[in-house]
Design an enzyme around this catalytic site. Structure first.
Site, PDB file in Angstrom:
ATOM      1  N   ASP A 103     -32.149  22.745  82.778  1.00 18.14           N
ATOM      2  CA  ASP A 103     -33.001  23.138  83.899  1.00 18.14           C
ATOM      3  C   ASP A 103     -34.221  22.217  83.880  1.00 18.14           C
ATOM      4  O   ASP A 103     -34.929  22.141  82.870  1.00 18.14           O
ATOM      5  CB  ASP A 103     -33.425  24.600  83.721  1.00 18.14           C
ATOM      6  CG  ASP A 103     -33.609  25.325  85.043  1.00 18.14           C
ATOM      7  OD1 ASP A 103     -34.198  24.721  85.955  1.00 18.14           O
ATOM      8  OD2 ASP A 103     -33.173  26.488  85.153  1.00 18.14           O
ATOM      9  N   ASP A 205     -35.389  22.741  89.453  1.00 20.22           N
ATOM     10  CA  ASP A 205     -36.129  23.895  89.942  1.00 20.22           C
ATOM     11  C   ASP A 205     -37.003  23.520  91.146  1.00 20.22           C
ATOM     12  O   ASP A 205     -37.719  22.513  91.104  1.00 20.22           O
ATOM     13  CB  ASP A 205     -37.019  24.398  88.788  1.00 20.22           C
ATOM     14  CG  ASP A 205     -37.591  25.774  89.024  1.00 20.22           C
ATOM     15  OD1 ASP A 205     -36.815  26.707  89.240  1.00 20.22           O
ATOM     16  OD2 ASP A 205     -38.838  25.918  88.974  1.00 20.22           O
ATOM     17  N   GLU A 247     -32.529  22.869  93.516  1.00 23.01           N
ATOM     18  CA  GLU A 247     -32.766  24.214  94.061  1.00 23.01           C
ATOM     19  C   GLU A 247     -33.854  24.103  95.111  1.00 23.01           C
ATOM     20  O   GLU A 247     -34.896  23.486  94.876  1.00 23.01           O
ATOM     21  CB  GLU A 247     -33.234  25.172  92.964  1.00 23.01           C
ATOM     22  CG  GLU A 247     -33.426  26.601  93.490  1.00 23.01           C
ATOM     23  CD  GLU A 247     -34.613  27.340  92.909  1.00 23.01           C
ATOM     24  OE1 GLU A 247     -34.587  28.575  92.880  1.00 23.01           O
ATOM     25  OE2 GLU A 247     -35.597  26.689  92.514  1.00 23.01           O
ATOM     26  N   HIS A 320     -30.387  34.037  88.175  1.00 17.25           N
ATOM     27  CA  HIS A 320     -31.386  34.796  87.412  1.00 17.25           C
ATOM     28  C   HIS A 320     -32.534  35.299  88.275  1.00 17.25           C
ATOM     29  O   HIS A 320     -33.393  36.028  87.780  1.00 17.25           O
ATOM     30  CB  HIS A 320     -31.934  33.911  86.298  1.00 17.25           C
ATOM     31  CG  HIS A 320     -32.706  32.743  86.841  1.00 17.25           C
ATOM     32  ND1 HIS A 320     -32.096  31.733  87.557  1.00 17.25           N
ATOM     33  CD2 HIS A 320     -34.023  32.466  86.827  1.00 17.25           C
ATOM     34  CE1 HIS A 320     -33.022  30.875  87.945  1.00 17.25           C
ATOM     35  NE2 HIS A 320     -34.201  31.280  87.517  1.00 17.25           N
ATOM     36  N   ASP A 321     -32.601  34.894  89.530  1.00 21.04           N
ATOM     37  CA  ASP A 321     -33.643  35.378  90.444  1.00 21.04           C
ATOM     38  C   ASP A 321     -33.107  36.417  91.414  1.00 21.04           C
ATOM     39  O   ASP A 321     -33.864  36.917  92.261  1.00 21.04           O
ATOM     40  CB  ASP A 321     -34.192  34.217  91.292  1.00 21.04           C
ATOM     41  CG  ASP A 321     -34.969  33.203  90.487  1.00 21.04           C
ATOM     42  OD1 ASP A 321     -35.576  33.580  89.465  1.00 21.04           O
ATOM     43  OD2 ASP A 321     -34.978  32.019  90.890  1.00 21.04           O
TER      44      ASP A 321
HETATM   45  O1  TEU Z   1     -37.397  29.941  91.702  1.00 22.39           O
HETATM   46  C1  TEU Z   1     -37.918  29.533  92.916  1.00 22.39           C
HETATM   47  C2  TEU Z   1     -38.560  30.580  93.641  1.00 22.39           C
HETATM   48  O2  TEU Z   1     -39.356  30.316  94.493  1.00 22.39           O
HETATM   49  C3  TEU Z   1     -38.198  31.967  93.253  1.00 22.39           C
HETATM   50  O3  TEU Z   1     -39.170  32.377  92.411  1.00 22.39           O
HETATM   51  C4  TEU Z   1     -38.001  32.795  94.441  1.00 22.39           C
HETATM   52  O4  TEU Z   1     -38.472  32.155  95.555  1.00 22.39           O
HETATM   53  C5  TEU Z   1     -38.738  34.068  94.353  1.00 22.39           C
HETATM   54  O5  TEU Z   1     -38.065  34.909  93.483  1.00 22.39           O
HETATM   55  C6  TEU Z   1     -38.809  34.626  95.723  1.00 22.39           C
HETATM   56  O6  TEU Z   1     -39.409  35.834  95.748  1.00 22.39           O
HETATM   57  C7  TEU Z   1     -37.469  29.068  90.638  1.00 22.39           C
HETATM   58  C8  TEU Z   1     -36.828  29.696  89.433  1.00 22.39           C
HETATM   59  O7  TEU Z   1     -35.472  29.901  89.685  1.00 22.39           O
HETATM   60  C9  TEU Z   1     -37.570  30.949  89.088  1.00 22.39           C
HETATM   61  O8  TEU Z   1     -36.958  31.669  88.054  1.00 22.39           O
HETATM   62  C10 TEU Z   1     -38.959  30.569  88.715  1.00 22.39           C
HETATM   63  O9  TEU Z   1     -39.725  31.719  88.499  1.00 22.39           O
HETATM   64  C11 TEU Z   1     -39.623  29.739  89.821  1.00 22.39           C
HETATM   65  O10 TEU Z   1     -38.795  28.707  90.320  1.00 22.39           O
HETATM   66  C12 TEU Z   1     -40.830  29.058  89.254  1.00 22.39           C
HETATM   67  O11 TEU Z   1     -40.434  28.056  88.363  1.00 22.39           O
END
Ligand code: TEU
Length: 548
Positions: A103, A205, A247, A320-321
């Site tokens: 990542d 990311d 992403e 994971h989000d």
């Molecule tokens: O996620 C991108 C991000 O913007 C997410 O946090 C998502 O938009 C959010 O949950 C919306 O409510 C990436 C990673 O996947 C995430 O785990 C990280 O927290 C974030 O970036 C910051 O690095």
């Protein structure tokens, strides 16, 4: 069409698997997953048939955002292990034909990073300009009203340098200044350093944010993003056999070609239009919207159709989000197994590289948070006050957390029915989903009709049938409210796929392109040897027949 499957890049042929290290497997009883724990479970992934692992961040980090806040890009987080153990993971995975995809979190670092510590101590430090500093407005106000994605203002004041730094996420995640060429050179060096350790690629990311024009207030897909990715490609990626997946929550069908067009800097993009279907325009994930099967399939069809000629899709419903897919799009009650099979069949037979998120292969589900104290995620806590101030009510906010929140994906992996789901001998950092005694890897794998067996069959089909990898995509019955019907391939060889995305039986008239006898590759209910005329599908039934 390509002559043989082996002519295609490995990352088109492979199935991916995402590991969230904190919650996957703990080897030393501290309640936190770790790298030796991952090594101990590699055989599970080899049996599943995956070709690569996307490892969520394992770098040194204070873990305020579970590793998406990196304090040293060339070290492993102490709870997770050492660089030697990481090297061993790469080697042991490679022995099983599995690559490790790292990542890459470079929109921001942690505020604990030595760069930021130096940057915040003195304006004269060379690292000061590695971050984005601006003067505040009169009255002690931040430079702009921009809000952070994890709540509160996107700017924080530092007295020592009498300036405000930008953090699009939490204050502990200061944005890096990509306008600075020395910073970019540091990133390219760091990427090469990991490549030299034998990794198989990068998941990048929030990559669209590296092109921002701060003073113009242009953050998402800012004006420099594709130039910077082109530079990354020239400096680091060109000529190397790597998987790259960006992403972006902003990428659209209109812009995706800039990232992955021929010869675009990246191989594929994670895009989120299908996720945002379940979000409100104002309150986002915290006021959930219903996602009907028709909405979901239309969104998927639009992307598949758009990318069908020279693009390549990254196929996922979970990460994971995101909530657990069987809870969001399926039925996590009585039809849990059937609906999870239907969703998996749909996704893995589309055109692109499919990703399995840890626990998806056994149909892990959302859990119920009764109150905010049941929630670990900093996003939920950071957003609460702002959402209430903007007029959302508490009950709806909790509905949002329970349907769309990030914690659902982060409960410990459910390995067996023993204490803490077999994830740890100690006290787990997060409480396992209480359903683990009946829903775990040991139990599911023992069931020939279980989900693991179904996912393994899907990864094996992908290896056995080039058509699943390289065949074209054509949607059928596009207005059917419940059944996703598509074909893959062309002329002499054709895969016909029908998936009932509901818990009710469905009727349809088989479209001409799908009619005829075929070899059953997937039949979740009765075995079918052909499709013709009027067909009735059982609840959540999925069928894939190969002709030619
Ligand atoms: O996620 C991108 C991000 O913007 C997410 O946090 C998502 O938009 C959010 O949950 C919306 O409510 C990436 C990673 O996947 C995430 O785990 C990280 O927290 C974030 O970036 C910051 O690095």
């Amino acid at each position: 069409m390509t002559a043989t499957l082996s002519d295609l890049p490995w990352w088109k042929r492979a199935t991916g698997y995402q590991i969230y290290p904190r919650s996957f497997m703990d080897s030393d009883g501290d309640g936190v997953g770790d790298i030796p724990g991952i090594v101990s479970r590699l055989d599970h992934l080899a049996d599943l048939g995956v070709g690569f692992i996307w490892l969520s961040p394992v770098y040194a980090s204070p873990q305020r955002d579970n590793g998406y806040d990196i304090s040293d890009y060339r070290a492993i987080h102490s709870e997770y292990g050492t660089l030697d153990e990481f090297d061993r993971l790469v080697a042991e995975a490679r022995d099983r034909g599995i690559g490790i995809v790292m990542d890459l979190v470079v929109n921001h670092s942690s505020s604990d990073h030595a760069w930021f510590q130096a940057a915040a101590a003195s304006r004269d430090a060379p690292e000061h300009d590695y971050y984005v500093w601006r003067q505040g407005r009169p009255g002690g106000l931040p430079p702009t009203d921009r809000q952070a994605i994890f709540g509160g203002p996107a700017w924080t004041y530092v007295g020592a340098v009498d300036a405000w730094y930008l953090h699009l996420f939490s204050p502990g995640q200061p944005d890096l200044n990509w306008d600075n060429p020395a910073l970019r050179a540091e990133i390219w060096d760091m990427m090469r350093w990991w490549i030299d350790r034998g990794i198989a690629g990068f998941r990048m990311d929030v990559i669209d944010l590296i092109g921002k024009d701060v003073d113009a207030g242009h953050f998402d897909e800012g004006p420099h993003v594709w130039d910077r990715l082109d530079e990354m490609h020239a400096q680091v990626l060109a000529g190397r056999d790597l998987l790259t997946v960006g992403e972006s929550w902003a990428v659209s069908r209109e812009t995706v070609g800039n990232y992955i067009g021929k010869p675009g800097p990246l191989a594929m993009m994670f895009h989120f239009d299908h996720v945002k279907l379940g979000w409100d325009d104002t309150f986002h994930k915290f006021r959930p919207r219903e996602v009907t099967p028709l909405m979901l399939k239309r969104e998927i069809i639009a992307w598949q159709t758009h990318l069908r000629d020279d693009g390549w899709d990254a196929l996922f419903l979970s990460n994971h989000d995101l909530p657990r897919q069987v809870s969001r799009y399926g039925d996590d009650g009585a039809d849990r197994v059937a609906s999870a099979k239907a969703l998996a069949t749909m996704l893995h037979l589309l055109r692109g590289t499919p990703f399995i998120y840890q626990g998806e292969e056994i149909g892990m589900t959302n859990f119920h948070a009764a109150s905010l104290s049941d929630v670990a995620d900093l996003e939920v806590h950071g957003q609460y006050d702002g959402m209430m101030a903007a007029g959302l009510d508490h009950a709806t906010f909790m509905d949002g957390v329970n349907l769309n929140g990030r914690d659902h994906a982060r409960t410990p992996m459910q390995w067996d029915a023993s204490a803490s789901a077999g994830f740890t001998d100690g006290v787990p950092w997060m409480t396992p989903n209480p359903n683990y005694p009946g829903l775990n890897v040991a139990r599911d794998r023992a069931d020939p009709d279980g989900l693991f067996a179904h996912y393994r069959a899907l990864t094996q089909l992908r290896r056995a049938h080039p058509l699943i990898v390289e065949g074209g995509f054509q949607a059928h019955l596009e207005d059917h409210p419940a059944v996703f019907a598509f074909t893959r391939g062309h002329r002499e060889k054709r895969l016909s796929v029908l998936v009932n995305l509901t818990g009710q039986p469905q009727s349809l008239t088989v479209p001409d392109a799908m009619c005829g006898a075929g070899k059953p590759l997937v039949c979740t209910h009765d075995t079918r040897h052909g499709l013709q005329g009027d067909v009735r599908l059982a609840p959540w039934e999925a069928v894939a027949l190969l002709r030619g």
